[in-house]
Design a protein around this motif. Structure first.
Motif, mmCIF file in Angstrom:
data_model
loop_
_atom_site.group_PDB
_atom_site.id
_atom_site.type_symbol
_atom_site.label_atom_id
_atom_site.label_comp_id
_atom_site.label_asym_id
_atom_site.label_seq_id
_atom_site.Cartn_x
_atom_site.Cartn_y
_atom_site.Cartn_z
ATOM 1 N N SER A 16 -2.721 7.755 3.260
ATOM 2 C CA SER A 16 -1.577 8.515 2.749
ATOM 3 C C SER A 16 -1.888 10.003 2.706
ATOM 4 O O SER A 16 -1.046 10.846 3.029
ATOM 5 N N ASN A 17 -3.111 10.328 2.321
ATOM 6 C CA ASN A 17 -3.546 11.720 2.268
ATOM 7 C C ASN A 17 -3.549 12.340 3.662
ATOM 8 O O ASN A 17 -3.114 13.489 3.849
ATOM 9 N N LEU A 18 -4.030 11.587 4.634
ATOM 10 C CA LEU A 18 -4.040 12.072 6.019
ATOM 11 C C LEU A 18 -2.609 12.275 6.529
ATOM 12 O O LEU A 18 -2.320 13.249 7.232
ATOM 13 N N GLN A 19 -1.724 11.359 6.173
ATOM 14 C CA GLN A 19 -0.335 11.480 6.597
ATOM 15 C C GLN A 19 0.318 12.738 6.032
ATOM 16 O O GLN A 19 1.108 13.393 6.705
ATOM 17 N N SER A 20 -0.039 13.079 4.789
ATOM 18 C CA SER A 20 0.540 14.280 4.178
ATOM 19 C C SER A 20 0.056 15.553 4.871
ATOM 20 O O SER A 20 0.778 16.550 4.946
ATOM 21 N N LYS A 21 -1.164 15.494 5.392
ATOM 22 C CA LYS A 21 -1.714 16.648 6.102
ATOM 23 C C LYS A 21 -1.185 16.729 7.530
ATOM 24 O O LYS A 21 -1.108 17.820 8.109
ATOM 25 N N CYS A 22 -0.858 15.570 8.075
ATOM 26 C CA CYS A 22 -0.471 15.496 9.487
ATOM 27 C C CYS A 22 0.863 14.788 9.655
ATOM 28 O O CYS A 22 0.982 13.815 10.416
ATOM 29 N N HIS A 23 1.852 15.258 8.925
ATOM 30 C CA HIS A 23 3.177 14.665 9.073
ATOM 31 C C HIS A 23 3.627 14.814 10.513
ATOM 32 O O HIS A 23 3.371 15.833 11.164
ATOM 33 N N PHE B 24 -6.472 12.071 15.448
ATOM 34 C CA PHE B 24 -6.376 10.808 14.692
ATOM 35 C C PHE B 24 -4.942 10.411 14.369
ATOM 36 O O PHE B 24 -4.701 9.507 13.556
ATOM 37 N N GLN B 25 -3.955 11.028 15.023
ATOM 38 C CA GLN B 25 -2.561 10.627 14.828
ATOM 39 C C GLN B 25 -2.361 9.146 15.123
ATOM 40 O O GLN B 25 -1.525 8.480 14.508
ATOM 41 N N ASN B 26 -3.136 8.633 16.081
ATOM 42 C CA ASN B 26 -2.993 7.224 16.476
ATOM 43 C C ASN B 26 -3.287 6.257 15.333
ATOM 44 O O ASN B 26 -2.837 5.111 15.358
ATOM 45 N N ARG B 27 -3.989 6.706 14.298
ATOM 46 C CA ARG B 27 -4.362 5.827 13.184
ATOM 47 C C ARG B 27 -3.367 5.892 12.018
ATOM 48 O O ARG B 27 -3.380 4.993 11.172
ATOM 49 N N ILE B 28 -2.542 6.926 11.986
ATOM 50 C CA ILE B 28 -1.677 7.102 10.812
ATOM 51 C C ILE B 28 -0.182 7.102 11.134
ATOM 52 O O ILE B 28 0.634 7.144 10.222
ATOM 53 N N HIS B 29 0.151 7.053 12.412
ATOM 54 C CA HIS B 29 1.557 6.985 12.819
ATOM 55 C C HIS B 29 1.701 6.014 13.995
ATOM 56 O O HIS B 29 1.027 6.184 15.008
ATOM 57 N N LYS B 30 2.520 4.998 13.841
ATOM 58 C CA LYS B 30 2.785 4.045 14.930
ATOM 59 C C LYS B 30 1.489 3.444 15.487
ATOM 60 O O LYS B 30 1.256 3.438 16.695
ATOM 61 N N PHE B 31 0.642 2.963 14.573
ATOM 62 C CA PHE B 31 -0.635 2.382 14.985
ATOM 63 C C PHE B 31 -0.441 1.206 15.932
ATOM 64 O O PHE B 31 -1.165 1.050 16.915
ATOM 65 N N SER B 32 0.544 0.370 15.636
ATOM 66 C CA SER B 32 0.865 -0.781 16.484
ATOM 67 C C SER B 32 2.353 -1.087 16.325
ATOM 68 O O SER B 32 3.017 -0.529 15.436
ATOM 69 N N PRO B 33 2.892 -1.969 17.161
ATOM 70 C CA PRO B 33 4.314 -2.313 17.025
ATOM 71 C C PRO B 33 4.688 -2.842 15.643
ATOM 72 O O PRO B 33 5.824 -2.687 15.189
ATOM 73 N N LYS B 34 3.707 -3.422 14.943
ATOM 74 C CA LYS B 34 3.985 -4.016 13.641
ATOM 75 C C LYS B 34 3.410 -3.228 12.458
ATOM 76 O O LYS B 34 3.738 -3.501 11.313
ATOM 77 N N GLN B 35 2.529 -2.261 12.751
ATOM 78 C CA GLN B 35 1.874 -1.524 11.672
ATOM 79 C C GLN B 35 1.917 -0.022 11.945
ATOM 80 O O GLN B 35 1.517 0.429 13.026
ATOM 81 N N ALA B 36 2.377 0.722 10.958
ATOM 82 C CA ALA B 36 2.431 2.175 11.111
ATOM 83 C C ALA B 36 1.043 2.800 10.982
ATOM 84 O O ALA B 36 0.722 3.793 11.633
ATOM 85 N N VAL B 37 0.205 2.178 10.126
ATOM 86 C CA VAL B 37 -1.107 2.736 9.810
ATOM 87 C C VAL B 37 -2.210 1.746 10.154
ATOM 88 O O VAL B 37 -2.055 0.528 9.988
ATOM 89 N N ASP B 38 -3.324 2.251 10.634
ATOM 90 C CA ASP B 38 -4.496 1.432 10.917
ATOM 91 C C ASP B 38 -4.911 0.706 9.631
ATOM 92 O O ASP B 38 -5.248 1.347 8.633
ATOM 93 N N PRO B 39 -4.892 -0.629 9.619
ATOM 94 C CA PRO B 39 -5.216 -1.373 8.393
ATOM 95 C C PRO B 39 -6.663 -1.214 7.932
ATOM 96 O O PRO B 39 -6.985 -1.543 6.797
ATOM 97 N N SER B 40 -7.521 -0.701 8.800
ATOM 98 C CA SER B 40 -8.914 -0.491 8.385
ATOM 99 C C SER B 40 -9.066 0.756 7.519
ATOM 100 O O SER B 40 -10.113 0.957 6.895
ATOM 101 N N LEU B 41 -8.025 1.586 7.464
ATOM 102 C CA LEU B 41 -8.066 2.784 6.627
ATOM 103 C C LEU B 41 -7.769 2.445 5.174
ATOM 104 O O LEU B 41 -6.875 1.641 4.877
ATOM 105 N N ASN B 42 -8.496 3.063 4.267
ATOM 106 C CA ASN B 42 -8.192 2.976 2.846
ATOM 107 C C ASN B 42 -6.765 3.498 2.645
ATOM 108 O O ASN B 42 -6.431 4.583 3.115
ATOM 109 N N PRO B 43 -5.882 2.732 1.978
ATOM 110 C CA PRO B 43 -4.465 3.118 1.855
ATOM 111 C C PRO B 43 -4.230 4.513 1.288
ATOM 112 O O PRO B 43 -3.410 5.273 1.814
ATOM 113 N N SER B 44 -4.928 4.856 0.208
ATOM 114 C CA SER B 44 -4.711 6.177 -0.380
ATOM 115 C C SER B 44 -5.236 7.281 0.535
ATOM 116 O O SER B 44 -4.656 8.371 0.616
ATOM 117 N N PHE B 45 -6.331 6.989 1.225
ATOM 118 C CA PHE B 45 -6.883 7.959 2.172
ATOM 119 C C PHE B 45 -5.926 8.153 3.338
ATOM 120 O O PHE B 45 -5.687 9.282 3.780
#
Length: 318
Positions: free
Chosen positions: A222-229, A199-220
């Protein structure tokens, strides 16, 4: 109890699927190996007592077996010579708990030599995994034969965690499975764990304009990013697939509606009106989810494409 489906319901499901599993029978070993169910269940239970990840591993293993050449136990074969087997294909590298099937087979060979297929053992073990995790119980049609071909290259046929709804629908329909089967079987993600690579594709470099998949809950997210830096090199880092990763329930669907799904293929279920409605239905009713899951599991596990033998060892062709 919410996780128990009535026997009447199970019988109705079995009758409706008779044509799908005409070569299979719930009484297949009634005279040749009546102990088969208790022996397999015992092996699964013993392993689960020592390792709580066993149920999710067995359920996933059965799914991966059935989606390549049908439910013929080909995922259990080991690489031999220049032929790289399914279990060594990229999507299957993280599969584990093969020893549970091997232990069950060894015990069965002691009482019913040469009778029970490894494919049937895996189908029974997947059911037992669900039941031991607090999920429903059901009668498993039996009589599968074991395949003799296993190729790592064919694991490309497995639906990927990055699939969109069109790709998922095509993958399932090629195996005679419907959108309802897709949503019900995706509920198997109530058990288990996803590695960061899934699921790295959803939390890092999701698109040229968005780092994170906008369908994800923001706090969730962030939690995934902390686990998968992105610089995290810790082996096996990742996240449980839902909040009750060792208990079979409908939390997966509830979290999906809250923007707290893990995989792109999970989120994809909300992008089609039919699948989105089913997600909502199962999120609001554990009973409806269990009913659909049992029906779809029997349907999927009845995909047989001509296995050839009964293996004496599950990792070797006779």
């Amino acid at each position: 109890m919410a996780s128990t489906i009535g026997m009447v319901l199970l019988m109705m499901i079995m009758v409706s699927l008779t044509s799908l599993a005409s070569a299979l029978s719930v009484n297949y070993y009634e005279h040749t190996c009546p102990q088969v169910e208790s022996i397999v269940a015992g092996a699964v239970h013993k392993a689960t007592m020592n390792d709580k990840t066993v149920p999710s591993a067995l359920l996933r293993m059965h799914f991966h077996d059935c989606f390549v050449r049908g439910c013929d136990g080909s995922v259990l074969l080991k690489t031999k010579g220049k032929n790289k087997a399914e279990k060594d294909g990229p999507p299957n590298i993280s599969l584990h708990a093969f020893y549970v099937i091997d232990n069950a087979k060894k015990a069965l060979e002691a009482v019913c030599p040469g009778v029970v297929s490894c494919a049937d053992i895996l189908a029974l073990a997947a059911r037992d995994a669900v039941t031991l995790s607090g999920g429903p119980n059901w009668e498993v049609p039996k009589g599968r034969k074991d395949g003799i071909i296993s190729k790592a290259t064919e694991t490309r046929q497995l639906p990927a965690p990055t699939f969109n709804i069109s790709q998922l629908q095509q993958s399932f329909s090629q195996r005679g499975l419907s959108l309802q089967d897709l949503v019900a079987l995706s509920g198997g993600h109530t058990l288990g764990f996803a590695h960061c690579s899934s699921f790295q594709n959803r939390i890092h470099k999701f698109s040229p304009k968005q780092a994170v998949d906008p369908s994800l809950n923001p706090s969730f997210a962030s939690n995934l990013q902390s686990k998968c830096h992105i610089k995290n090199k810790v082996k096996n880092s990742g996240s449980p697939l839902d909040s009750t990763a060792t208990y079979f329930d409908n939390a997966y669907y509830k979290l999906l509606l809250q923007g707290k799904s893990i995989l792109s293929s999970d989120q994809a279920l909300l992008t089609h009106p039919t699948t989105k409605a089913l997600v909502s239905k199962y999120a609001h009713s554990q009973m409806e989810f269990e009913r659909a899951f049992v029906k779809s599991m029997i349907k999927m596990s009845s995909i047989t494409n001509g296995g050839k033998q009964i293996r004496l060892q599950c990792n070797l062709v006779r």
